[in-house]
Write a protein that holds these residues in place. Structure first.
Motif, PDB file in Angstrom:
ATOM      1  N   SER A 182       0.867  -1.193   0.000  1.00  0.00           N
ATOM      2  CA  SER A 182       0.000   0.000   0.000  1.00  0.00           C
ATOM      3  C   SER A 182       0.898   1.236   0.000  1.00  0.00           C
ATOM      4  N   PRO A 183       1.415   1.614  -1.182  1.00  0.00           N
ATOM      5  CA  PRO A 183       2.331   2.748  -1.247  1.00  0.00           C
ATOM      6  C   PRO A 183       1.703   4.044  -0.757  1.00  0.00           C
ATOM      7  N   ILE A 184       2.498   4.829  -0.065  1.00  0.00           N
ATOM      8  CA  ILE A 184       2.054   6.123   0.440  1.00  0.00           C
ATOM      9  C   ILE A 184       2.224   7.181  -0.657  1.00  0.00           C
ATOM     10  N   GLY A 185       3.258   7.002  -1.486  1.00  0.00           N
ATOM     11  CA  GLY A 185       3.503   7.954  -2.560  1.00  0.00           C
ATOM     12  C   GLY A 185       4.369   9.116  -2.155  1.00  0.00           C
ATOM     13  N   ASP A 186       5.071   8.981  -1.022  1.00  0.00           N
ATOM     14  CA  ASP A 186       5.939  10.056  -0.545  1.00  0.00           C
ATOM     15  C   ASP A 186       7.413   9.648  -0.582  1.00  0.00           C
ATOM     16  N   ALA A 187       7.753   8.722  -1.454  1.00  0.00           N
ATOM     17  CA  ALA A 187       9.107   8.166  -1.614  1.00  0.00           C
ATOM     18  C   ALA A 187       9.473   7.166  -0.523  1.00  0.00           C
ATOM     19  N   THR A 188       8.526   6.788   0.311  1.00  0.00           N
ATOM     20  CA  THR A 188       8.751   5.690   1.245  1.00  0.00           C
ATOM     21  C   THR A 188       8.775   4.412   0.421  1.00  0.00           C
ATOM     22  N   PRO A 189       9.794   3.583   0.569  1.00  0.00           N
ATOM     23  CA  PRO A 189       9.814   2.329  -0.196  1.00  0.00           C
ATOM     24  C   PRO A 189       8.582   1.478   0.109  1.00  0.00           C
ATOM     25  N   ASN A 190       8.088   0.817  -0.901  1.00  0.00           N
ATOM     26  CA  ASN A 190       6.958  -0.092  -0.761  1.00  0.00           C
ATOM     27  C   ASN A 190       7.395  -1.470  -1.241  1.00  0.00           C
TER      28      ASN A 190
ATOM     29  N   TYR B   4       9.996 -10.439  -5.591  1.00  0.00           N
ATOM     30  CA  TYR B   4       9.890  -9.371  -4.610  1.00  0.00           C
ATOM     31  C   TYR B   4      10.226  -8.061  -5.311  1.00  0.00           C
ATOM     32  N   ASN B   5       9.380  -7.059  -5.091  1.00  0.00           N
ATOM     33  CA  ASN B   5       9.565  -5.745  -5.700  1.00  0.00           C
ATOM     34  C   ASN B   5       9.824  -4.720  -4.606  1.00  0.00           C
ATOM     35  N   TYR B   6      10.870  -3.938  -4.783  1.00  0.00           N
ATOM     36  CA  TYR B   6      11.204  -2.823  -3.894  1.00  0.00           C
ATOM     37  C   TYR B   6      10.956  -1.577  -4.728  1.00  0.00           C
ATOM     38  N   VAL B   7       9.912  -0.826  -4.383  1.00  0.00           N
ATOM     39  CA  VAL B   7       9.440   0.257  -5.249  1.00  0.00           C
ATOM     40  C   VAL B   7       9.458   1.587  -4.499  1.00  0.00           C
ATOM     41  N   ILE B   8       9.994   2.587  -5.176  1.00  0.00           N
ATOM     42  CA  ILE B   8       9.966   3.945  -4.630  1.00  0.00           C
ATOM     43  C   ILE B   8       9.193   4.819  -5.610  1.00  0.00           C
TER      44      ILE B   8
ATOM     45  N   GLU C  88       6.712   8.616  -5.820  1.00  0.00           N
ATOM     46  CA  GLU C  88       6.311   9.855  -5.164  1.00  0.00           C
ATOM     47  C   GLU C  88       5.327  10.581  -6.064  1.00  0.00           C
ATOM     48  N   ARG C  89       4.217  10.970  -5.475  1.00  0.00           N
ATOM     49  CA  ARG C  89       3.174  11.709  -6.199  1.00  0.00           C
ATOM     50  C   ARG C  89       2.796  11.034  -7.520  1.00  0.00           C
ATOM     51  N   GLY C  90       2.677   9.726  -7.483  1.00  0.00           N
ATOM     52  CA  GLY C  90       2.244   8.991  -8.664  1.00  0.00           C
ATOM     53  C   GLY C  90       3.341   8.654  -9.664  1.00  0.00           C
ATOM     54  N   ASN C  91       4.561   9.124  -9.422  1.00  0.00           N
ATOM     55  CA  ASN C  91       5.680   8.814 -10.320  1.00  0.00           C
ATOM     56  C   ASN C  91       6.590   7.774  -9.674  1.00  0.00           C
ATOM     57  N   GLU C  92       6.835   6.700 -10.402  1.00  0.00           N
ATOM     58  CA  GLU C  92       7.736   5.662  -9.910  1.00  0.00           C
ATOM     59  C   GLU C  92       9.170   6.051 -10.257  1.00  0.00           C
ATOM     60  N   TYR C  93      10.026   6.091  -9.243  1.00  0.00           N
ATOM     61  CA  TYR C  93      11.419   6.482  -9.435  1.00  0.00           C
ATOM     62  C   TYR C  93      12.378   5.301  -9.440  1.00  0.00           C
ATOM     63  N   GLU C  94      11.990   4.243  -8.771  1.00  0.00           N
ATOM     64  CA  GLU C  94      12.881   3.087  -8.701  1.00  0.00           C
ATOM     65  C   GLU C  94      12.043   1.841  -8.462  1.00  0.00           C
ATOM     66  N   ARG C  95      12.427   0.769  -9.150  1.00  0.00           N
ATOM     67  CA  ARG C  95      11.821  -0.540  -8.919  1.00  0.00           C
ATOM     68  C   ARG C  95      12.933  -1.563  -9.077  1.00  0.00           C
TER      69      ARG C  95
END
Length: 167
Positions: free
Chosen positions: A31-39, A48-52, A54-61
């Motif tokens: 349940s991503p927060i969307g504030d660059a907290t890893p999900n 396993y996915n480590y996703v960052i 923020e504001r609807g934009n994915e920066y890292e997976r």
């Protein structure tokens, strides 16, 4: 066998307790927060996915089938934040802040897994190849601010600061 999100969260919480990691540094789980907290997610293929994001934009997976690798990614980030907080409270004026940060981060990871500690140490050494420690950087920055406040030009500031506090 692939762990469920709940199982991963339980493991992460147990490891976090070992190093007294604050809960706000831990990732979210599905349940991503969307504030660059890893999900953390587990996809349909069991990766396993480590996703960052923020504001609807994915920066890292980052994807892995190795739970240990996922846990390293999580705690590399958590321990770095903790180490930065530690350095801020224990700052040494004439010491590159990364000396304290790197040492503390490696120590925290070593409590969890000696292989993680060694892996992070290698990461730090690779960073230092291109960006070596500069113990006078903090003093130089403070002096630059003082010169700037006195109205010196940027060219003069650089010249004077590096004369007083060479690299």
């Amino acid at each position: 066998m692939t762990k469920t999100i709940t199982e991963i969260q339980t493991i992460v919480n147990q490891l976090a307790e070992k190093i007294n990691a604050p809960s706000y540094l831990l990732p979210t789980f599905s349940s991503p927060i969307g504030d660059a907290t890893p999900n953390i997610e587990v996809d349909n293929s069991g990766l396993y996915n480590y996703v960052i994001s923020e504001r609807g934009n994915e920066y890292e997976r980052k994807l892995t089938s190795d739970l240990n690798e996922l846990l390293y990614w999580i705690f590399s980030s958590v321990s770095f934040s903790m180490a930065c907080d530690y350095e801020l409270k224990n700052r040494v004026e004439d010491k590159d802040c990364r000396r304290i940060i790197f040492e503390k981060q490696e120590e925290l990871l070593g409590i969890l897994d000696k292989k993680w500690e060694e892996k992070e140490r290698k990461e730090h050494l690779s960073i230092l190849v291109n960006s070596p420690f500069d113990d006078l950087a903090g003093l130089r920055a403070t002096y630059c601010g003082e010169l700037r406040a006195k109205g010196f030009s940027e060219a003069e500031i650089d010249k004077l600061a590096y004369e007083k506090y060479p690299e």
